[in-house]
Write a protein that holds these residues in place. Sequence first.
Motif, PDB file in Angstrom:
ATOM      1  N   GLY A  25     -77.553   9.002 -13.089  1.00  0.00           N
ATOM      2  CA  GLY A  25     -78.560   8.281 -13.883  1.00  0.00           C
ATOM      3  C   GLY A  25     -77.914   7.157 -14.667  1.00  0.00           C
ATOM      4  O   GLY A  25     -78.389   6.022 -14.669  1.00  0.00           O
ATOM      5  N   GLY A  26     -76.794   7.494 -15.338  1.00  0.00           N
ATOM      6  CA  GLY A  26     -76.073   6.488 -16.111  1.00  0.00           C
ATOM      7  C   GLY A  26     -75.542   5.390 -15.217  1.00  0.00           C
ATOM      8  O   GLY A  26     -75.622   4.199 -15.553  1.00  0.00           O
ATOM      9  N   ALA A  27     -74.999   5.780 -14.048  1.00  0.00           N
ATOM     10  CA  ALA A  27     -74.446   4.789 -13.108  1.00  0.00           C
ATOM     11  C   ALA A  27     -75.532   3.823 -12.655  1.00  0.00           C
ATOM     12  O   ALA A  27     -75.318   2.607 -12.585  1.00  0.00           O
ATOM     13  CB  ALA A  27     -73.837   5.495 -11.902  1.00  0.00           C
ATOM     14  N   MET A  28     -76.717   4.333 -12.363  1.00  0.00           N
ATOM     15  CA  MET A  28     -77.815   3.488 -11.907  1.00  0.00           C
ATOM     16  C   MET A  28     -78.262   2.533 -13.010  1.00  0.00           C
ATOM     17  O   MET A  28     -78.471   1.347 -12.780  1.00  0.00           O
ATOM     18  CB  MET A  28     -79.013   4.357 -11.465  1.00  0.00           C
ATOM     19  CG  MET A  28     -78.745   5.231 -10.266  1.00  0.00           C
ATOM     20  SD  MET A  28     -78.272   4.264  -8.839  1.00  0.00           S
ATOM     21  CE  MET A  28     -77.512   5.511  -7.850  1.00  0.00           C
ATOM     22  N   ALA A  29     -78.399   3.056 -14.219  1.00  0.00           N
ATOM     23  CA  ALA A  29     -78.843   2.215 -15.340  1.00  0.00           C
ATOM     24  C   ALA A  29     -77.813   1.118 -15.600  1.00  0.00           C
ATOM     25  O   ALA A  29     -78.163  -0.064 -15.761  1.00  0.00           O
ATOM     26  CB  ALA A  29     -79.026   3.078 -16.586  1.00  0.00           C
ATOM     27  N   ALA A  30     -76.529   1.478 -15.620  1.00  0.00           N
ATOM     28  CA  ALA A  30     -75.475   0.498 -15.868  1.00  0.00           C
ATOM     29  C   ALA A  30     -75.444  -0.540 -14.751  1.00  0.00           C
ATOM     30  O   ALA A  30     -75.303  -1.746 -15.003  1.00  0.00           O
ATOM     31  CB  ALA A  30     -74.132   1.215 -15.971  1.00  0.00           C
ATOM     32  N   SER A  31     -75.604  -0.089 -13.503  1.00  0.00           N
ATOM     33  CA  SER A  31     -75.599  -1.033 -12.368  1.00  0.00           C
ATOM     34  C   SER A  31     -76.737  -2.036 -12.497  1.00  0.00           C
ATOM     35  O   SER A  31     -76.567  -3.228 -12.249  1.00  0.00           O
ATOM     36  CB  SER A  31     -75.752  -0.286 -11.047  1.00  0.00           C
ATOM     37  OG  SER A  31     -74.716   0.629 -10.902  1.00  0.00           O
ATOM     38  N   LEU A  32     -77.913  -1.535 -12.889  1.00  0.00           N
ATOM     39  CA  LEU A  32     -79.049  -2.446 -13.034  1.00  0.00           C
ATOM     40  C   LEU A  32     -78.803  -3.450 -14.149  1.00  0.00           C
ATOM     41  O   LEU A  32     -79.102  -4.636 -14.019  1.00  0.00           O
ATOM     42  CB  LEU A  32     -80.319  -1.645 -13.319  1.00  0.00           C
ATOM     43  CG  LEU A  32     -80.962  -1.014 -12.088  1.00  0.00           C
ATOM     44  CD1 LEU A  32     -82.046  -0.045 -12.499  1.00  0.00           C
ATOM     45  CD2 LEU A  32     -81.532  -2.082 -11.152  1.00  0.00           C
ATOM     46  N   LEU A  33     -78.208  -2.966 -15.226  1.00  0.00           N
ATOM     47  CA  LEU A  33     -77.942  -3.863 -16.359  1.00  0.00           C
ATOM     48  C   LEU A  33     -76.980  -4.983 -15.971  1.00  0.00           C
ATOM     49  O   LEU A  33     -77.184  -6.140 -16.313  1.00  0.00           O
ATOM     50  CB  LEU A  33     -77.357  -3.063 -17.528  1.00  0.00           C
ATOM     51  CG  LEU A  33     -78.358  -2.265 -18.360  1.00  0.00           C
ATOM     52  CD1 LEU A  33     -77.630  -1.429 -19.402  1.00  0.00           C
ATOM     53  CD2 LEU A  33     -79.350  -3.202 -19.060  1.00  0.00           C
ATOM     54  N   VAL A  34     -75.928  -4.593 -15.242  1.00  0.00           N
ATOM     55  CA  VAL A  34     -74.929  -5.625 -14.904  1.00  0.00           C
ATOM     56  C   VAL A  34     -75.395  -6.516 -13.755  1.00  0.00           C
ATOM     57  O   VAL A  34     -74.845  -7.594 -13.549  1.00  0.00           O
ATOM     58  CB  VAL A  34     -73.543  -5.012 -14.572  1.00  0.00           C
ATOM     59  CG1 VAL A  34     -73.007  -4.269 -15.764  1.00  0.00           C
ATOM     60  CG2 VAL A  34     -73.607  -4.126 -13.344  1.00  0.00           C
ATOM     61  N   SER A  35     -76.412  -6.053 -13.014  1.00  0.00           N
ATOM     62  CA  SER A  35     -76.930  -6.910 -11.936  1.00  0.00           C
ATOM     63  C   SER A  35     -77.801  -8.026 -12.508  1.00  0.00           C
ATOM     64  O   SER A  35     -78.002  -9.056 -11.869  1.00  0.00           O
ATOM     65  CB  SER A  35     -77.778  -6.101 -10.957  1.00  0.00           C
ATOM     66  OG  SER A  35     -77.019  -5.050 -10.444  1.00  0.00           O
ATOM     67  N   ALA A  36     -78.313  -7.782 -13.720  1.00  0.00           N
ATOM     68  CA  ALA A  36     -79.261  -8.735 -14.298  1.00  0.00           C
ATOM     69  C   ALA A  36     -78.724 -10.179 -14.348  1.00  0.00           C
ATOM     70  O   ALA A  36     -79.420 -11.098 -13.897  1.00  0.00           O
ATOM     71  CB  ALA A  36     -79.691  -8.261 -15.681  1.00  0.00           C
ATOM     72  N   PRO A  37     -77.482 -10.390 -14.846  1.00  0.00           N
ATOM     73  CA  PRO A  37     -77.024 -11.790 -14.934  1.00  0.00           C
ATOM     74  C   PRO A  37     -76.971 -12.478 -13.571  1.00  0.00           C
ATOM     75  O   PRO A  37     -77.378 -13.629 -13.433  1.00  0.00           O
ATOM     76  CB  PRO A  37     -75.616 -11.685 -15.523  1.00  0.00           C
ATOM     77  CG  PRO A  37     -75.451 -10.317 -15.989  1.00  0.00           C
ATOM     78  CD  PRO A  37     -76.492  -9.464 -15.389  1.00  0.00           C
ATOM     79  N   ILE A  38     -76.505 -11.737 -12.571  1.00  0.00           N
ATOM     80  CA  ILE A  38     -76.341 -12.378 -11.260  1.00  0.00           C
ATOM     81  C   ILE A  38     -77.715 -12.626 -10.608  1.00  0.00           C
ATOM     82  O   ILE A  38     -77.934 -13.656  -9.973  1.00  0.00           O
ATOM     83  CB  ILE A  38     -75.379 -11.570 -10.360  1.00  0.00           C
ATOM     84  CG1 ILE A  38     -74.805 -12.488  -9.284  1.00  0.00           C
ATOM     85  CG2 ILE A  38     -76.017 -10.366  -9.726  1.00  0.00           C
ATOM     86  CD1 ILE A  38     -73.479 -12.047  -8.783  1.00  0.00           C
ATOM     87  N   VAL A  39     -78.646 -11.714 -10.847  1.00  0.00           N
ATOM     88  CA  VAL A  39     -80.002 -11.940 -10.323  1.00  0.00           C
ATOM     89  C   VAL A  39     -80.620 -13.154 -11.003  1.00  0.00           C
ATOM     90  O   VAL A  39     -81.217 -14.022 -10.360  1.00  0.00           O
ATOM     91  CB  VAL A  39     -80.885 -10.673 -10.525  1.00  0.00           C
ATOM     92  CG1 VAL A  39     -82.343 -10.965 -10.206  1.00  0.00           C
ATOM     93  CG2 VAL A  39     -80.378  -9.534  -9.655  1.00  0.00           C
ATOM     94  N   ALA A  40     -80.415 -13.250 -12.310  1.00  0.00           N
ATOM     95  CA  ALA A  40     -80.960 -14.382 -13.059  1.00  0.00           C
ATOM     96  C   ALA A  40     -80.356 -15.688 -12.542  1.00  0.00           C
ATOM     97  O   ALA A  40     -81.069 -16.676 -12.323  1.00  0.00           O
ATOM     98  CB  ALA A  40     -80.668 -14.205 -14.538  1.00  0.00           C
ATOM     99  N   ALA A  41     -79.027 -15.675 -12.324  1.00  0.00           N
ATOM    100  CA  ALA A  41     -78.359 -16.881 -11.829  1.00  0.00           C
ATOM    101  C   ALA A  41     -78.925 -17.270 -10.468  1.00  0.00           C
ATOM    102  O   ALA A  41     -79.176 -18.443 -10.193  1.00  0.00           O
ATOM    103  CB  ALA A  41     -76.855 -16.635 -11.735  1.00  0.00           C
TER     104      ALA A  41
END
Lengths: 278, 364
Positions: free
Chosen positions: A244-260
């Motif tokens: 659960g933590g791994a998924m949440a952290a992965s989504l959080l760190v994907s945000a900048p690259i998705v935004a870019a």
Amino acid sequence: MFDLSSRTAKVVFFGTMCLIGFYMFFPLYWMITSSLKDNAELYRVVPTLYPHEITLKNYWTAISESKLLTYLTNSLITSGSSALLNTILALYAGFSFAKYRYFGRQPVMLFMLSAQMFPFGLLLISLYPLMTEVGLLDTRLGLILSYIVFALPVATYMLYSYFSQVPDELIDAARADGASDFRIFHTIVIPISIPPIVTVFLYSFMWSWNDLLYSMTVIVSDEKRTIGPGLLLTYLNELNADWGGAMAASLLVSAPIVAAFMFLQRYFIQGVTAGAVK
Amino acid sequence: MAKLELKNIRKSFGSVDVLKGIDLMVEDGEFVAFVGPSGCGKSTLLRLICGLDEITSGQMAIDGELVNDVPPAKRGIAMVFQSYALYPHMTVAENMGYALRLAGTPKQEIAERVNKAAKKLRIDTYLERKPRQLSGGQRQRVAIGRAIVREPRIFLFDEPLSNLDAALRVEMRIEIARMKETLGTTMIYVTHDQIEAMTLADKIVVLNAGRVEQVGSPLDLYNKPVNRFVAGFIGSPKMNFLKLGARKGEGAFAVPGGEVRLPRNLSSAPAEIGIRPEHVELVNRGAADSLAGTVTITEHLGSDTYAYVALDGSEEMFVVRLSGDRAVKRNEPIGVHVDPAMLHVFSADGQSIASARPVALEAA
């Protein structure tokens, strides 16, 4: 012949699209739903398709208790620097290959591209002792340089392909206007090459952002660790596996690259399709 | 304005000799057109004059000053390219002022010169637009404007109108003719369009396989081509050529469809004759001084009609230019009247040994 406008064709087409869509987006869906489940629901023998009780605990823990921000900063530094350096180097190399004629031009280009033929893991075996020798092990510079080694040939080739299409007459016109080669490149060629430059930057950035093998091997100390190994070692180590933590952290760190990507996708698509149509 | 002198100019790319010794003098204020088939070296010669490529050997001088090693911008030359070559990320004004900006000209002066040139070319309302927002004709005007702004000693044009449609080409041709009159600058113009060369140029240089075949005024080239190549290249539709057969008495030779009488006192043995489509007439079959043939194709252009005649005993087409209202039936057996005074005669090595004497010139 198969009639593409028939009802059957439409059903087959739609069905296939749904299948492809499911195949592509289900992992993402699973990642999002898993990040919103508590541990009890996550480890049920029969997994639930959607969270029965939504919790943001995993996100809160990822932000407050892990070193996510440190890993994110490290990743941004290494990926950003390697992408920037890679783009700059590829710009000059690509332009030189495309617009100048000199002895050894073709062999050098082929030689550069041939580096791509080796498996990345294999090259690590030769790079690792080299880095130890010159003191680059466990340094951001070491990681940045190794990313450049891999991304530069393709980046150069991408820009070479684009620059080859820049009309010679444009360069001649600038030369006749009194511009030096240096000025022609910086005031004429670069400004009209923004889409491929953005494409190359994003390509290089993604390359290093997604890397696990090199970042895990070259970087040893925790404070310099990038996001990939950081997440892995925090959430999925020998002792426990906090999915659960791994998924949440992965989504959080994907945000900048998705935004870019969302911001730069217009350039990216233009860059990828440059020259396909007039 | 400037005088350009080329002495034995050679250009090689590796082992390929593109220009094989060009000698040429372009006078002050002269409009010179380079014509020739594709690959003859005309664009290469233009690039050498501009300084974009290096001369392999020979001497090039502008107003007596040797410029072989002088960079393009220092030669006082401006070039207009076939594809316009406008900088796509700059506005029209920035495009036109780029060279001046590089030369360190004050902003105020750049603006003045750009505005002046833009007014002259009627593009002053587009100065803030980007090239992609302009039509083909407007882009070409900007390309010409970019050259004018520099106030060069010599203008070079590399097939500037070939990307335009027919109507726009005529309009821009008139624009260039007007420019030639008002500026009076030396201009060199590369084209494969004979009409452009004939209508604009004071002097035409015919190039072939890296050599100059002939230099002269448009009418000189048309009336007195020095060899078969120039005779065939200048004129549209091109000159008809007939190989001479057996001698048929004093000055007469067999040709497909009959025989022709040649002028006397030729400097060497004749091998071939040339006749322009506009210098022959269709007559009844069997008429005096005529060649027998059959009309196979007709083309009606309105102002003119072209009749393609298969002369008896020949498979090659013989083109006859007729007035537009002349009715010609296909497959009609006819005669082609050939006036001996209008014949061009060539020796076996293709050199002209007699040229046509147009009636008007003969009377004078």
